[in-house]
Design an enzyme around this catalytic site. Sequence first.
Site, PDB file in Angstrom:
ATOM      1  N   TRP A 115      16.750  62.619  17.649  1.00  0.00           N
ATOM      2  CA  TRP A 115      15.464  63.970  17.470  1.00  0.00           C
ATOM      3  C   TRP A 115      15.993  64.648  18.295  1.00  0.00           C
ATOM      4  O   TRP A 115      14.606  64.582  19.683  1.00  0.00           O
ATOM      5  CB  TRP A 115      14.111  63.202  17.400  1.00  0.00           C
ATOM      6  CG  TRP A 115      14.341  62.092  16.175  1.00  0.00           C
ATOM      7  CD1 TRP A 115      13.846  62.148  15.355  1.00  0.00           C
ATOM      8  CD2 TRP A 115      14.129  60.492  16.404  1.00  0.00           C
ATOM      9  NE1 TRP A 115      13.620  60.811  14.529  1.00  0.00           N
ATOM     10  CE2 TRP A 115      13.915  60.018  15.355  1.00  0.00           C
ATOM     11  CE3 TRP A 115      14.270  59.461  17.724  1.00  0.00           C
ATOM     12  CZ2 TRP A 115      13.286  58.821  15.184  1.00  0.00           C
ATOM     13  CZ3 TRP A 115      14.203  58.802  17.362  1.00  0.00           C
ATOM     14  CH2 TRP A 115      14.151  57.798  15.744  1.00  0.00           C
ATOM     15  N   HIS A 116      16.690  65.010  19.147  1.00  0.00           N
ATOM     16  CA  HIS A 116      16.914  65.910  20.440  1.00  0.00           C
ATOM     17  C   HIS A 116      17.081  67.661  19.438  1.00  0.00           C
ATOM     18  O   HIS A 116      18.278  68.329  19.920  1.00  0.00           O
ATOM     19  CB  HIS A 116      18.475  65.531  20.917  1.00  0.00           C
ATOM     20  CG  HIS A 116      17.777  64.239  21.807  1.00  0.00           C
ATOM     21  ND1 HIS A 116      19.241  63.052  22.586  1.00  0.00           N
ATOM     22  CD2 HIS A 116      16.794  64.107  21.806  1.00  0.00           C
ATOM     23  CE1 HIS A 116      18.092  62.085  22.738  1.00  0.00           C
ATOM     24  NE2 HIS A 116      16.772  62.447  22.868  1.00  0.00           N
ATOM     25  N   PRO A 117      16.821  68.255  18.248  1.00  0.00           N
ATOM     26  CA  PRO A 117      17.207  69.603  18.200  1.00  0.00           C
ATOM     27  C   PRO A 117      16.888  70.258  19.647  1.00  0.00           C
ATOM     28  O   PRO A 117      16.313  70.326  19.494  1.00  0.00           O
ATOM     29  CB  PRO A 117      16.411  70.078  16.919  1.00  0.00           C
ATOM     30  CG  PRO A 117      15.025  69.033  17.293  1.00  0.00           C
ATOM     31  CD  PRO A 117      15.907  67.833  17.721  1.00  0.00           C
TER      32      PRO A 117
END
Length: 366
Positions: free
Chosen positions: A284-286
Amino acid sequence: ASVAMGFDYNPDFNGTQQEGAGLYQQTIKEGKRHSAAAAFLVPILQRRNLTITTGALVTRLLFEGTRTVGVEYLHEGMLHQVRVEREVILSAGAFDSPKLLMLSGIGDAAHLQTLGISVVVELPGVGQNLQDHIFSPVVYQATQDLHFASTSSIGEAGLFLHSKWNSAVAPDLQFLFGSIQLLPPSYAPAAFGFTGAVALTHLQNIGSVGLRTPDPKDTPMLRMNYLQNETDVKKLVEGIKLMRQLFHSNFFDEFRGAEIAPGAEVQSDEALVAYIRNNCSTVWHPVGTCKMGIDPMAVVDPELRVHGVEGLRVVDASIMPTITTGNTNAPTIMIGEKAADLIKAGRTARTVLSKSNVQNPAYSSI
Ligand SMILES: Cc1cc2nc3c(=O)[nH]c(=O)nc-3n(C[C@H](O)[C@H](O)[C@H](O)COP(=O)(O)OP(=O)(O)OC[C@H]3O[C@@H](n4cnc5c(N)ncnc54)[C@H](O)[C@@H]3O)c2cc1C
């Protein structure tokens, strides 16, 4: 266990070196995770020059020519417009900031024209350069209650290291340890176990965000392109093997139950590759879809102003040109802090300029 295996103990992942094993620094206050809203917004809720509207969907930015003059948003079924005196700051994250730019006519001209969106400024980099971190978990049952705190961030301890394929300065593998089961495919945390997440910090493939339709209520189209590169897959295979070695060290003897994932029967490289391809998850690190820079694919300049338009900045994880070698929340807060400094410095410069205008009429046209 990591130190016993020969890795450095690292008391500060943000210190002189990132490599090694230690505890993560976290945004925790009084035993609870402390969000950016709790830290920065809640303390100033009473300010008279602050209005917050929640549950609103921004649908597009408003322009006069190439000057941003406001924002349109949907709230309780009604469309509203708000006009700005100075500038709009767009902070909708790595998926929605490029989406809103594109909906507003800023992006790749061919893509916008296929959707019937009038082009305000052609910026082909909008939505490109999407980067993320992914992980594969190694999950064990615990033989005793590990007293997992419900306020824990799950990954409290970790290890950064270089795989044998990595000659760069930055580590390419990150391990996160949590005293909880984080089991694919749902990844809903469950008690009575422990997990080692094996994550890649710099995937070889780059993705993109595009529009599916010109309707702001539609979700954007995401092309993540995970695991298109064989070396990335091999790194995860080696990482899982190392994680298993750590969990089989004597430090875990009193806690270690059965391996649930990948599962004791999953041993060959082929079986591990299948496990990774079927079960890996985003961390969840875009980031990266409105990248900062001065090259033709850059979306914002070094002061986070969108190229080619006036009165518009992007301030969020989307402006990172390259993903960080670790979690993205604190770096994104830093981007917000830096932007605040840039905006305040710009205002001070303008004030000085307008004062000098009074003294020197020759500059009054500036
Ligand atoms: C489940 C999860 C767990 C995570 N765990 C960690 C962690 O442990 N450590 C870590 O470092 N990072 C973690 N991250 C990553 C971290 O949360 C992000 O890097 C960071 O929040 C990015 O900040 P941002 O401002 O770019 O975007 P966001 O925080 O996503 O903020 C964008 C905001 O814009 C709003 N928005 C979007 N479009 C519109 C619109 N059209 N109208 C109105 N509002 C809109 C969204 O609702 C959102 O509130 C996690 C992320 C997720 C999803």
